[in-house]
Scaffold this active site. Structure first.
Site, mmCIF file in Angstrom:
data_model
loop_
_atom_site.group_PDB
_atom_site.id
_atom_site.type_symbol
_atom_site.label_atom_id
_atom_site.label_comp_id
_atom_site.label_asym_id
_atom_site.label_seq_id
_atom_site.Cartn_x
_atom_site.Cartn_y
_atom_site.Cartn_z
ATOM 1 N N GLU A 110 0.665 -1.330 -0.216
ATOM 2 C CA GLU A 110 -0.344 0.067 0.035
ATOM 3 C C GLU A 110 1.216 1.279 -0.058
ATOM 4 O O GLU A 110 0.482 2.297 -0.785
ATOM 5 C CB GLU A 110 -1.268 -0.573 1.557
ATOM 6 C CG GLU A 110 -1.806 0.889 1.360
ATOM 7 C CD GLU A 110 -2.618 1.352 0.071
ATOM 8 O OE1 GLU A 110 -2.756 1.892 -0.789
ATOM 9 O OE2 GLU A 110 -3.735 0.502 0.101
ATOM 10 N N VAL A 113 2.485 3.395 -3.239
ATOM 11 C CA VAL A 113 1.864 4.409 -4.486
ATOM 12 C C VAL A 113 1.275 5.759 -3.653
ATOM 13 O O VAL A 113 0.065 4.372 -3.249
ATOM 14 C CB VAL A 113 1.118 3.911 -5.151
ATOM 15 C CG1 VAL A 113 0.298 4.327 -6.303
ATOM 16 C CG2 VAL A 113 2.099 2.852 -6.098
ATOM 17 N N GLY A 167 14.209 18.996 2.317
ATOM 18 C CA GLY A 167 13.841 18.260 2.359
ATOM 19 C C GLY A 167 13.078 16.905 1.768
ATOM 20 O O GLY A 167 13.044 15.817 1.666
ATOM 21 N N GLU A 170 15.952 15.099 -3.373
ATOM 22 C CA GLU A 170 17.028 14.573 -3.270
ATOM 23 C C GLU A 170 18.100 15.433 -3.568
ATOM 24 O O GLU A 170 18.406 16.418 -4.373
ATOM 25 C CB GLU A 170 17.413 13.570 -3.348
ATOM 26 C CG GLU A 170 16.199 11.416 -2.924
ATOM 27 C CD GLU A 170 16.364 11.864 -1.403
ATOM 28 O OE1 GLU A 170 17.656 12.058 -1.654
ATOM 29 O OE2 GLU A 170 15.574 11.190 -0.974
ATOM 30 N N ASP A 181 9.763 8.564 -10.965
ATOM 31 C CA ASP A 181 8.958 7.786 -9.774
ATOM 32 C C ASP A 181 7.256 8.014 -9.872
ATOM 33 O O ASP A 181 6.927 6.826 -9.594
ATOM 34 C CB ASP A 181 9.211 8.996 -9.280
ATOM 35 C CG ASP A 181 8.208 8.594 -7.181
ATOM 36 O OD1 ASP A 181 9.013 8.124 -6.678
ATOM 37 O OD2 ASP A 181 7.053 8.977 -7.161
ATOM 38 N N LYS A 185 5.826 4.431 -10.405
ATOM 39 C CA LYS A 185 3.693 4.278 -9.415
ATOM 40 C C LYS A 185 2.615 3.602 -10.708
ATOM 41 O O LYS A 185 1.879 2.963 -10.477
ATOM 42 C CB LYS A 185 3.599 5.523 -9.207
ATOM 43 C CG LYS A 185 4.082 5.620 -7.724
ATOM 44 C CD LYS A 185 4.546 6.882 -6.797
ATOM 45 C CE LYS A 185 5.415 7.095 -6.012
ATOM 46 N NZ LYS A 185 5.496 8.389 -5.335
#
Length: 411
Positions: A110, A113, A167, A170, A181, A185
């Protein structure tokens, strides 16, 4: 879990790189041991479930696959691992659970994503009697934060620096800003929704690095905003949504009254269009310490309570083709040196590629040596617009390659 008294669990071992590193939480040493060798967890027969939140696809893959082979259930937040090794995971879990005389293993993901949004469990359980036509999601909080700041007038480089200082991004932000990314997903969501495994290296992926405040100015004039969206959609061939599956990642021009436009800051949003429900939306925190932990614990509870699906991807389909040359209306921004006949040339090039122009937008020119114009198209193929932009780039008036991305539109 212990508070609800519906089930109980104990964290007996935590594997870390540095056992002596100061941490901001307390560990009951009489129950939990901190270790630096993951094999001490994998080979411990008293451990029934392994939670992997290390990330990456090397060490994490070995830990996950070895845990499964030792018949330990696994809960993970690792979208890259799942997207890259999806079929291997499905096959291994299926083979282990084929022997009904041995303990079944469960695979929960879970948190992989959209962080705290329970989109995985929803797709696993709530659409069994429905047919999904499309999933479109803002699945990366970093880029959503950055685009929101750019909409307010900030430059890309300044926004990226701020995101890194906070933050959110990266030191090497490529996975976020290049769309990798989101690509992992949307591959996971496409498998859940349509039962099709789409290799991630075949998914068209356009990030946000070329977006500028100029694009937001044009978007505003059109009553829109810009979002980085992962999309998995059945194209229409003979009827509505009866054709091939297209999966892609790209910035999109989104009308301000569209539900995806409501995701602000680091928030995520997923829109699911289906035959029975129409469009349902799921919004919330897409990342962060507690949002991710909430999804991890929810999976642990499902494993312990026996409600975690035996098959992590319950839908299997071999009847849907994949065609990632998707169809959409497109936004094209052309940077040019002003002169005569530019619009005529663009129109002729568009005609040569079978692209129908819907509108032409022009902000007042303040510098004739460096200006911008925007062309929006009727629905056409991604390959057609890509070829058109490659031709425009070769023209003498073009200062750079045109920026193009799909639009959510009614035409």
């Amino acid at each position: 879990m212990n508070r609800l008294k519906s089930s109980s669990a104990a964290i007996t071992k935590i594997c870390v790189r540095d056992a002596n590193k100061p941490r901001d939480f307390q560990i009951d040493s009489s129950i939990t041991q901190v270790v630096t060798d993951v094999s001490s967890i994998i080979n411990d027969d008293s451990i029934d479930l392994v939670v992997e939140v290390a990330g990456g696809t090397t060490f994490a893959k070995d830990a996950v696959f070895n845990a499964l082979k030792r018949r330990k259930s696994v809960v993970t937040a690792n979208k890259a691992l799942i997207a890259e090794h999806l079929e291997e995971i499905i096959t291994l879990v299926g083979e282990l659970n084929a022997d009904k005389n041995k303990k079944a293993v469960k695979f929960g993901y879970e948190a992989s994503v959209c962080g705290g949004i329970p989109i995985i469990h929803t797709l696993q359980s709530s659409y069994k009697g429905d047919i999904i036509n499309e999933i479109a999601g803002i699945c990366n909080g970093t880029t959503n934060f950055m685009l929101g700041k750019m909409e307010e007038g900030a430059d890309y480089d300044d926004v990226l620096k701020e995101a890194q200082e906070l933050g959110y991004a990266e030191a090497d932000p490529t996975a976020d800003v290049a769309g990798h990314d989101v690509r992992a997903k949307i591959a996971i969501l496409a498998k859940l929704a349509f039962g099709i495994t789409v290799p991630i290296d075949t998914i068209p992926c356009i990030g946000i690095t070329e977006i500028s405040v100029v694009d937001f100015a044009y978007a505003k004039s059109m009553g829109c905003t810009i979002k980085l969206v992962g999309t998995a959609v059945r194209q229409s061939e003979f009827g509505e949504h009866d054709g091939a599956l297209s999966v892609y990642v790209s910035p999109k021009l989104v009308p301000l009254d569209h539900l995806l436009a409501s995701a602000t800051g680091c928030g995520n949003a997923v829109a699911v269009d289906s035959a029975n429900l129409g469009t349902a939306s799921f919004t919330g925190p897409g990342a962060g310490r507690y949002a991710t932990a909430n999804s991890v614990v929810a999976d642990v509870m499902r494993v312990v309570n026996g409600t975690c699906p035996s098959s992590p991807f319950p839908i299997v389909s071999n009847s849907i083709d994949i065609d990632n040359d998707f169809e959409s209306a497109f936004y094209i921004r052309i940077s040019f040196q002003d002169g005569l006949g530019i619009i005529r040339s663009v129109g002729e090039l568009a005609e040569s590629q079978g692209v129908s122009i819907h509108s032409i937008l022009q902000q007042p020119i303040t510098d004739r040596m460096a200006a911008d114009t925007v062309v929006t198209t009727e629905a056409c193929k991604y390959s057609q617009v890509k070829a058109l932009c490659e031709l425009i780039e070769k023209e003498d008036f073009a200062l750079s390659a045109p920026i193009f991305f799909p639009m959510i539109s009614d035409y």
